[in-house]
Design an enzyme around this catalytic site. Structure first.
Site, PDB file in Angstrom:
ATOM      1  N   SER A 241      85.393  14.744  70.912  1.00 56.68           N
ATOM      2  CA  SER A 241      85.769  16.157  70.777  1.00 56.68           C
ATOM      3  C   SER A 241      86.093  16.787  72.112  1.00 56.68           C
ATOM      4  CB  SER A 241      84.602  16.945  70.176  1.00 56.68           C
ATOM      5  OG  SER A 241      84.301  16.500  68.896  1.00 56.68           O
TER       6      SER A 241
ATOM      7  N   HIS B  70      92.027  12.362  67.936  1.00 60.21           N
ATOM      8  CA  HIS B  70      91.019  13.347  67.542  1.00 60.21           C
ATOM      9  C   HIS B  70      91.300  13.978  66.182  1.00 60.21           C
ATOM     10  CE1 HIS B  70      88.871  17.403  68.495  1.00 60.21           C
ATOM     11  NE2 HIS B  70      88.069  16.576  67.862  1.00 60.21           N
TER      12      HIS B  70
ATOM     13  N   GLU C 152      94.756  15.660  66.919  1.00 62.68           N
ATOM     14  CA  GLU C 152      95.152  15.849  68.322  1.00 62.68           C
ATOM     15  C   GLU C 152      95.320  14.474  68.947  1.00 62.68           C
ATOM     16  OE1 GLU C 152      93.428  19.349  71.005  1.00 62.68           O
ATOM     17  OE2 GLU C 152      91.893  18.589  69.686  1.00 62.68           O
TER      18      GLU C 152
ATOM     19  N   ASN D 215      89.002  22.393  70.613  1.00 61.48           N
ATOM     20  CA  ASN D 215      87.634  22.761  71.000  1.00 61.48           C
ATOM     21  C   ASN D 215      87.571  23.662  72.231  1.00 61.48           C
ATOM     22  OD1 ASN D 215      86.138  21.665  68.885  1.00 61.48           O
ATOM     23  ND2 ASN D 215      86.529  19.624  69.686  1.00 61.48           N
TER      24      ASN D 215
HETATM   25  C1  LIG Z   1      84.394  19.677  66.350  1.00 61.51           C
HETATM   26  C2  LIG Z   1      85.716  19.033  66.522  1.00 61.51           C
HETATM   27  O1  LIG Z   1      85.856  18.170  67.408  1.00 61.51           O
HETATM   28  C3  LIG Z   1      86.921  19.432  65.784  1.00 61.51           C
HETATM   29  C4  LIG Z   1      86.732  19.959  64.388  1.00 61.51           C
HETATM   30  O2  LIG Z   1      86.764  19.249  63.434  1.00 61.51           O
HETATM   31  S1  LIG Z   1      86.414  21.581  64.307  1.00 61.51           S
HETATM   32  C5  LIG Z   1      86.182  21.869  62.593  1.00 61.51           C
HETATM   33  C6  LIG Z   1      87.490  22.036  61.890  1.00 61.51           C
HETATM   34  N1  LIG Z   1      87.228  22.300  60.492  1.00 61.51           N
HETATM   35  C7  LIG Z   1      87.197  23.530  59.993  1.00 61.51           C
HETATM   36  O3  LIG Z   1      87.386  24.509  60.707  1.00 61.51           O
HETATM   37  C8  LIG Z   1      86.860  23.606  58.553  1.00 61.51           C
HETATM   38  C9  LIG Z   1      86.764  25.021  58.078  1.00 61.51           C
HETATM   39  N2  LIG Z   1      86.480  25.053  56.630  1.00 61.51           N
HETATM   40  C10 LIG Z   1      87.464  24.863  55.716  1.00 61.51           C
HETATM   41  O4  LIG Z   1      88.627  24.696  56.026  1.00 61.51           O
HETATM   42  C11 LIG Z   1      87.029  24.892  54.269  1.00 61.51           C
HETATM   43  O5  LIG Z   1      85.806  25.578  54.185  1.00 61.51           O
HETATM   44  C12 LIG Z   1      86.871  23.451  53.652  1.00 61.51           C
HETATM   45  C13 LIG Z   1      88.246  22.791  53.583  1.00 61.51           C
HETATM   46  C14 LIG Z   1      85.904  22.577  54.427  1.00 61.51           C
HETATM   47  C15 LIG Z   1      86.301  23.589  52.253  1.00 61.51           C
HETATM   48  O6  LIG Z   1      87.163  24.456  51.533  1.00 61.51           O
HETATM   49  P1  LIG Z   1      86.665  25.318  50.285  1.00 61.51           P
HETATM   50  O7  LIG Z   1      87.853  25.952  49.706  1.00 61.51           O
HETATM   51  O8  LIG Z   1      85.513  26.142  50.682  1.00 61.51           O
HETATM   52  O9  LIG Z   1      85.983  24.280  49.354  1.00 61.51           O
HETATM   53  P2  LIG Z   1      86.568  23.406  48.186  1.00 61.51           P
HETATM   54  O10 LIG Z   1      87.513  24.167  47.293  1.00 61.51           O
HETATM   55  O11 LIG Z   1      85.331  22.855  47.579  1.00 61.51           O
HETATM   56  O12 LIG Z   1      87.326  22.262  48.962  1.00 61.51           O
HETATM   57  C16 LIG Z   1      88.700  22.284  49.269  1.00 61.51           C
HETATM   58  C17 LIG Z   1      89.153  20.855  49.281  1.00 61.51           C
HETATM   59  O13 LIG Z   1      88.470  20.127  50.306  1.00 61.51           O
HETATM   60  C18 LIG Z   1      87.767  19.006  49.761  1.00 61.51           C
HETATM   61  N3  LIG Z   1      86.530  18.843  50.565  1.00 61.51           N
HETATM   62  C19 LIG Z   1      85.640  19.812  50.861  1.00 61.51           C
HETATM   63  N4  LIG Z   1      84.685  19.328  51.663  1.00 61.51           N
HETATM   64  C20 LIG Z   1      84.964  18.019  51.868  1.00 61.51           C
HETATM   65  C21 LIG Z   1      84.347  16.986  52.609  1.00 61.51           C
HETATM   66  N5  LIG Z   1      83.241  17.211  53.338  1.00 61.51           N
HETATM   67  N6  LIG Z   1      84.913  15.755  52.600  1.00 61.51           N
HETATM   68  C22 LIG Z   1      86.028  15.529  51.893  1.00 61.51           C
HETATM   69  N7  LIG Z   1      86.666  16.479  51.166  1.00 61.51           N
HETATM   70  C23 LIG Z   1      86.143  17.705  51.156  1.00 61.51           C
HETATM   71  C24 LIG Z   1      87.520  19.374  48.331  1.00 61.51           C
HETATM   72  O14 LIG Z   1      87.393  18.237  47.523  1.00 61.51           O
HETATM   73  C25 LIG Z   1      88.798  20.136  47.982  1.00 61.51           C
HETATM   74  O15 LIG Z   1      89.828  19.185  47.728  1.00 61.51           O
HETATM   75  P3  LIG Z   1      91.082  19.533  46.745  1.00 61.51           P
HETATM   76  O16 LIG Z   1      91.847  20.629  47.420  1.00 61.51           O
HETATM   77  O17 LIG Z   1      91.815  18.225  46.741  1.00 61.51           O
HETATM   78  O18 LIG Z   1      90.539  19.910  45.448  1.00 61.51           O
HETATM   79  N1  LIG Z   2      81.463  16.658  63.593  1.00 61.45           N
HETATM   80  C1  LIG Z   2      82.695  17.086  63.767  1.00 61.45           C
HETATM   81  O1  LIG Z   2      83.087  18.117  63.193  1.00 61.45           O
HETATM   82  C2  LIG Z   2      83.632  16.348  64.637  1.00 61.45           C
HETATM   83  C3  LIG Z   2      83.182  15.354  65.493  1.00 61.45           C
HETATM   84  N2  LIG Z   2      84.058  14.687  66.288  1.00 61.45           N
HETATM   85  C4  LIG Z   2      83.596  13.639  67.194  1.00 61.45           C
HETATM   86  O2  LIG Z   2      83.441  12.443  66.439  1.00 61.45           O
HETATM   87  C5  LIG Z   2      82.375  11.663  66.957  1.00 61.45           C
HETATM   88  C6  LIG Z   2      81.365  11.417  65.856  1.00 61.45           C
HETATM   89  O3  LIG Z   2      80.887  12.663  65.371  1.00 61.45           O
HETATM   90  P1  LIG Z   2      80.160  12.784  63.957  1.00 61.45           P
HETATM   91  O4  LIG Z   2      80.727  11.794  63.007  1.00 61.45           O
HETATM   92  O5  LIG Z   2      80.137  14.212  63.624  1.00 61.45           O
HETATM   93  O6  LIG Z   2      78.682  12.345  64.364  1.00 61.45           O
HETATM   94  P2  LIG Z   2      77.519  11.762  63.428  1.00 61.45           P
HETATM   95  O7  LIG Z   2      76.237  12.079  64.120  1.00 61.45           O
HETATM   96  O8  LIG Z   2      77.717  12.196  62.016  1.00 61.45           O
HETATM   97  O9  LIG Z   2      77.820  10.186  63.455  1.00 61.45           O
HETATM   98  C7  LIG Z   2      77.767   9.400  64.590  1.00 61.45           C
HETATM   99  C8  LIG Z   2      77.427   8.009  64.142  1.00 61.45           C
HETATM  100  O10 LIG Z   2      77.575   7.114  65.249  1.00 61.45           O
HETATM  101  C9  LIG Z   2      76.454   6.250  65.223  1.00 61.45           C
HETATM  102  N3  LIG Z   2      76.262   5.609  66.515  1.00 61.45           N
HETATM  103  C10 LIG Z   2      75.543   6.032  67.587  1.00 61.45           C
HETATM  104  N4  LIG Z   2      75.624   5.114  68.576  1.00 61.45           N
HETATM  105  C11 LIG Z   2      76.391   4.090  68.112  1.00 61.45           C
HETATM  106  C12 LIG Z   2      76.794   2.848  68.642  1.00 61.45           C
HETATM  107  N5  LIG Z   2      76.427   2.465  69.871  1.00 61.45           N
HETATM  108  N6  LIG Z   2      77.576   2.031  67.894  1.00 61.45           N
HETATM  109  C13 LIG Z   2      77.952   2.417  66.652  1.00 61.45           C
HETATM  110  N7  LIG Z   2      77.571   3.573  66.079  1.00 61.45           N
HETATM  111  C14 LIG Z   2      76.811   4.410  66.804  1.00 61.45           C
HETATM  112  C15 LIG Z   2      75.314   7.163  64.824  1.00 61.45           C
HETATM  113  O11 LIG Z   2      74.179   6.430  64.462  1.00 61.45           O
HETATM  114  P3  LIG Z   2      72.696   7.108  64.668  1.00 61.45           P
HETATM  115  O12 LIG Z   2      72.711   8.340  63.822  1.00 61.45           O
HETATM  116  O13 LIG Z   2      71.792   6.035  64.217  1.00 61.45           O
HETATM  117  O14 LIG Z   2      72.594   7.424  66.145  1.00 61.45           O
HETATM  118  C16 LIG Z   2      75.961   7.892  63.660  1.00 61.45           C
HETATM  119  O15 LIG Z   2      75.908   7.143  62.468  1.00 61.45           O
HETATM  120  C17 LIG Z   2      81.830  12.456  68.159  1.00 61.45           C
HETATM  121  O16 LIG Z   2      82.456  12.013  69.316  1.00 61.45           O
HETATM  122  C18 LIG Z   2      82.235  13.892  67.822  1.00 61.45           C
HETATM  123  O17 LIG Z   2      82.354  14.704  68.962  1.00 61.45           O
HETATM  124  C19 LIG Z   2      85.406  14.927  66.251  1.00 61.45           C
HETATM  125  C20 LIG Z   2      85.919  15.866  65.399  1.00 61.45           C
HETATM  126  C21 LIG Z   2      85.044  16.689  64.556  1.00 61.45           C
END
Ligand SMILES: CC(=O)CC(=O)SCCNC(=O)CCNC(=O)[C@H](O)C(C)(C)COP(=O)(O)OP(=O)(O)OC[C@H]1O[C@@H](n2cnc3c(N)ncnc32)[C@H](O)[C@@H]1OP(=O)(O)O
Ligand SMILES: NC(=O)C1=CN([C@@H]2O[C@H](COP(=O)(O)OP(=O)(O)OC[C@H]3O[C@@H](n4cnc5c(N)ncnc54)[C@H](OP(=O)(O)O)[C@@H]3O)[C@@H](O)[C@H]2O)C=CC1
Length: 291
Positions: free
Chosen positions: A119, A140, A152, A190
């Site tokens: 991320s 990403h 990304e 991010n």
């Molecule tokens: C941290 C990082 O590095 C980067 C990131 O990822 S940052 C995070 C980016 N993500 C966001 O910002 C998500 C924001 N949230 C949303 O867009 C919405 O709340 C959401 C899409 C997650 C759920 O939407 P919603 O309208 O509240 O729920 P819902 O109607 O149940 O779901 C919409 C669709 O998503 C699917 N869905 C929801 N959660 C899911 C999950 N965890 N896994 C798979 N599919 C999922 C549902 O099945 C549904 O699919 P269909 O359109 O095909 O029917």
């Molecule tokens: N969460 C998010 O919304 C997003 C996350 N990311 C990025 O994706 C990556 C994963 O995040 P996320 O899936 O949320 O994290 P989770 O904590 O859900 O999953 C990480 C997994 O990796 C496993 N793990 C740790 N060390 C090792 C290793 N050495 N070899 C293999 N597996 C290992 C962990 O096991 P254990 O639990 O046993 O340590 C766990 O099952 C991170 O880099 C995160 O920044 C990117 C986009 C969105």
């Protein structure tokens, strides 16, 4: 380069989502994690998510069966050496990611492309520890992977055009949209999203609002699909804190200082949905705010 097989490291929420969409698009996938429990849980989640897509008539039962048939699991990281493209999606900690690439290197085919779903962590620095910085880049995905349209793509300083184009082709085959980002802390999404989430935690910390009023404000007042604290719980508070630390250290600006309350939640092990408790408590029928 023509990519057919994909290795995914880490079977958490991102790893299982990546395996799901890759298999559905026709790629052979090999998924690894450190525990069998994590692999079993990932298979169960993929099954459930694919099932939901079938019941909503997004895919057919045949598509689902074929996709599941293309996903293999292994506890041996080195088995991924034979794949064409590795996507590392393990915990957001640089030492963990470095160790994974170091262990993989001796087992890789010469032309295997290495990528990280990180991320925020420097792609250039991760790449520099491998034998192929020109075949290394950031791949990403956004959470939830099966739903979010964006990927990304991040070039490290040495990434070559062939590698970038091969990854871009994979994104196209998934039916997703790529955004190209330069390799700076947090990239694009991010860099913008995480300070907003951190600010929401400060707003809570300073008593400007409570969990419910802050989330309601951003959902109803700014039309965000989830409130920032709900979204933080969804992403994982450990991941949010790790990203803020990378922004703070990498950009050396106090505006990225992680909120002490975010640190406290992580220290408590309240990491959000994945541990059952974060800004909300998910252990009952409906989420209950913890503040
Ligand atoms: C941290 C990082 O590095 C980067 C990131 O990822 S940052 C995070 C980016 N993500 C966001 O910002 C998500 C924001 N949230 C949303 O867009 C919405 O709340 C959401 C899409 C997650 C759920 O939407 P919603 O309208 O509240 O729920 P819902 O109607 O149940 O779901 C919409 C669709 O998503 C699917 N869905 C929801 N959660 C899911 C999950 N965890 N896994 C798979 N599919 C999922 C549902 O099945 C549904 O699919 P269909 O359109 O095909 O029917
Ligand atoms: N969460 C998010 O919304 C997003 C996350 N990311 C990025 O994706 C990556 C994963 O995040 P996320 O899936 O949320 O994290 P989770 O904590 O859900 O999953 C990480 C997994 O990796 C496993 N793990 C740790 N060390 C090792 C290793 N050495 N070899 C293999 N597996 C290992 C962990 O096991 P254990 O639990 O046993 O340590 C766990 O099952 C991170 O880099 C995160 O920044 C990117 C986009 C969105």
């Amino acid at each position: 380069m023509d990519i057919q097989t994909i290795g995914v490291v880490g079977a958490g929420q991102m790893g299982n989502g990546i395996a799901h969409v890759m298999a559905l698009a026709g790629y052979e996938v090999l998924l690894t994690d450190v525990s069998q429990d994590a692999l079993d849980a990932a298979m169960e989640i993929m099954h459930r998510n694919l099932d939901r897509q079938v019941s909503r008539e997004k895919i057919s039962q045949g598509d689902m069966d074929d996709a599941l048939g293309r996903i293999g699991t292994t506890l041996k990281l080195t088995d991924l050496g034979r794949t064409d493209l590795v996507i590392e999606a393990a915990t957001e900690r640089e030492t963990v990611k470095q160790a994974i690439f170091e262990d993989l290197l001796p087992h890789l085919k010469p032309d295997t492309i290495l990528t990280s779903n990180t991320s925020s962590i420097s792609i250039t620095r991760l790449a520099s520890r491998t034998d192929r910085p020109e075949k290394f880049m950031g791949f990403h995905f956004m959470n939830p992977v099966p739903v979010m349209q964006l990927v990304e793509l991040i070039r490290g300083i040495a990434t070559d055009t062939e590698t970038y184009d091969a990854c871009l082709k994979v994104v196209d085959n998934l039916g997703k949209t790529a955004a190209s980002a330069e390799d700076f802390p947090g990239f694009i999404v991010n860099r913008i999203l995480m300070p907003m989430i951190n600010e929401a935690v400060y707003t809570l910390y300073e008593g400007v609002g409570n969990v419910r009023s802050i989330d309601q404000s951003m959902k109803l007042g700014a039309n965000h699909p989830m409130g920032p604290l709900e979204l933080a719980d969804f992403i994982g508070l450990d991941t949010c804190l790790a990203i803020m630390n990378v922004l703070h250290d990498g950009l050396a600006d106090t505006k990225y200082r992680p909120c002490p309350l975010l640190t406290k939640y992580v220290e408590a092990g309240w990491l959000g949905r994945k541990t059952g408790r974060g800004f909300y408590d998910y252990r009952g029928d409906t989420p209950v705010p913890t503040r």
